[in-house]
Design a protein around this motif. Structure first.
Motif, PDB file in Angstrom:
ATOM      1  N   ASN A  54      33.302  24.955  -5.116  1.00 38.64           N
ATOM      2  CA  ASN A  54      32.562  25.239  -6.341  1.00 38.64           C
ATOM      3  C   ASN A  54      31.069  25.067  -6.070  1.00 38.64           C
ATOM      4  N   THR A  55      30.427  26.132  -5.633  1.00 41.91           N
ATOM      5  CA  THR A  55      28.993  26.118  -5.356  1.00 41.91           C
ATOM      6  C   THR A  55      28.307  27.128  -6.270  1.00 41.91           C
ATOM      7  N   PRO A  56      27.006  26.980  -6.457  1.00 44.03           N
ATOM      8  CA  PRO A  56      26.292  27.971  -7.287  1.00 44.03           C
ATOM      9  C   PRO A  56      26.404  29.389  -6.744  1.00 44.03           C
ATOM     10  N   THR A  57      26.477  29.542  -5.434  1.00 43.96           N
ATOM     11  CA  THR A  57      26.613  30.869  -4.836  1.00 43.96           C
ATOM     12  C   THR A  57      27.929  31.525  -5.245  1.00 43.96           C
ATOM     13  N   VAL A  58      29.008  30.772  -5.143  1.00 44.44           N
ATOM     14  CA  VAL A  58      30.331  31.309  -5.495  1.00 44.44           C
ATOM     15  C   VAL A  58      30.397  31.580  -6.992  1.00 44.44           C
ATOM     16  N   ARG A  59      29.836  30.696  -7.801  1.00 48.60           N
ATOM     17  CA  ARG A  59      29.852  30.924  -9.248  1.00 48.60           C
ATOM     18  C   ARG A  59      29.062  32.176  -9.621  1.00 48.60           C
ATOM     19  N   GLY A  60      27.968  32.446  -8.904  1.00 47.57           N
ATOM     20  CA  GLY A  60      27.213  33.679  -9.140  1.00 47.57           C
ATOM     21  C   GLY A  60      28.006  34.911  -8.764  1.00 47.57           C
ATOM     22  N   MET A  61      28.759  34.835  -7.656  1.00 46.29           N
ATOM     23  CA  MET A  61      29.609  35.960  -7.258  1.00 46.29           C
ATOM     24  C   MET A  61      30.698  36.191  -8.298  1.00 46.29           C
ATOM     25  N   LEU A  62      31.255  35.099  -8.824  1.00 49.94           N
ATOM     26  CA  LEU A  62      32.303  35.228  -9.835  1.00 49.94           C
ATOM     27  C   LEU A  62      31.745  35.795 -11.135  1.00 49.94           C
ATOM     28  N   GLN A  63      30.495  35.498 -11.432  1.00 50.53           N
ATOM     29  CA  GLN A  63      29.876  36.043 -12.636  1.00 50.53           C
ATOM     30  C   GLN A  63      29.782  37.566 -12.554  1.00 50.53           C
ATOM     31  N   GLN A  64      29.557  38.083 -11.337  1.00 51.82           N
ATOM     32  CA  GLN A  64      29.471  39.538 -11.160  1.00 51.82           C
ATOM     33  C   GLN A  64      30.809  40.219 -11.395  1.00 51.82           C
ATOM     34  N   VAL A  65      31.873  39.619 -10.946  1.00 54.55           N
ATOM     35  CA  VAL A  65      33.193  40.263 -11.002  1.00 54.55           C
ATOM     36  C   VAL A  65      34.124  39.560 -11.986  1.00 54.55           C
ATOM     37  N   LYS A  66      33.578  38.978 -13.039  1.00 49.29           N
ATOM     38  CA  LYS A  66      34.386  38.171 -13.956  1.00 49.29           C
ATOM     39  C   LYS A  66      35.461  38.973 -14.680  1.00 49.29           C
ATOM     40  N   ARG A  67      35.279  40.283 -14.824  1.00 50.52           N
ATOM     41  CA  ARG A  67      36.307  41.079 -15.491  1.00 50.52           C
ATOM     42  C   ARG A  67      37.456  41.445 -14.556  1.00 50.52           C
ATOM     43  N   LEU A  68      37.293  41.194 -13.264  1.00 53.68           N
ATOM     44  CA  LEU A  68      38.321  41.546 -12.289  1.00 53.68           C
ATOM     45  C   LEU A  68      39.127  40.350 -11.813  1.00 53.68           C
ATOM     46  N   VAL A  69      38.602  39.141 -11.998  1.00 55.59           N
ATOM     47  CA  VAL A  69      39.232  37.952 -11.422  1.00 55.59           C
ATOM     48  C   VAL A  69      39.538  36.923 -12.500  1.00 55.59           C
ATOM     49  N   VAL A  70      40.380  35.958 -12.132  1.00 54.35           N
ATOM     50  CA  VAL A  70      40.676  34.796 -12.958  1.00 54.35           C
ATOM     51  C   VAL A  70      40.330  33.568 -12.134  1.00 54.35           C
ATOM     52  N   VAL A  71      39.627  32.643 -12.742  1.00 56.43           N
ATOM     53  CA  VAL A  71      39.201  31.428 -12.049  1.00 56.43           C
ATOM     54  C   VAL A  71      39.964  30.257 -12.635  1.00 56.43           C
ATOM     55  N   GLU A  72      40.587  29.464 -11.747  1.00 55.28           N
ATOM     56  CA  GLU A  72      41.321  28.275 -12.166  1.00 55.28           C
ATOM     57  C   GLU A  72      40.775  27.069 -11.436  1.00 55.28           C
TER      58      GLU A  72
END
Length: 108
Positions: A54-72
């Motif tokens: 859980n790093t800011p870099t990964v969270r930023g990447m997840l923000q870009q593709v949030k409609r395609l992925v699920v984060v648990e």
């Protein structure tokens, strides 16, 4: 509970040291930037799960593709896997007797 429904139970992602990311939507038809982001996250096919810190870099990447992925979070992932394991647990076999029991009134 499916991975997509698990996304609805918004857990505090900022507090978890590890994130489990599942790709739940297809890649075809998405933008090139989103495809490159999913490639960087090592998500190539639907229903694949990867674990990332859980790093800011990964969270930023997840923000870009949030409609395609699920984060648990780690706790959510372990609870879901435990539920799946309990569902798939071995059950005692069902024994069916196809032979008719002899009737007590039968005359020989």
């Amino acid at each position: 509970m499916s991975a997509y429904n698990a996304f609805k139970a918004c857990a505090p992602v900022a507090w978890s040291p590890n994130l489990y990311i599942t790709l739940v939507r297809g890649i075809p038809g998405t933008r090139r930037l989103h495809r490159r982001t999913l490639e960087a996250l090592l998500l190539g096919k639907c229903n694949r799960i990867v674990m990332r810190w859980n790093t800011p870099t990964v969270r930023g990447m997840l923000q870009q593709v949030k409609r395609l992925v699920v984060v648990e979070t780690e706790e959510m992932y372990k609870a879901r896997m435990e539920k799946i394991a309990n569902h798939k647990a071995l059950r005692p076999p069902l024994v069916i007797n196809h032979h008719a029991a002899p009737a007590a009134d039968s005359v020989q």
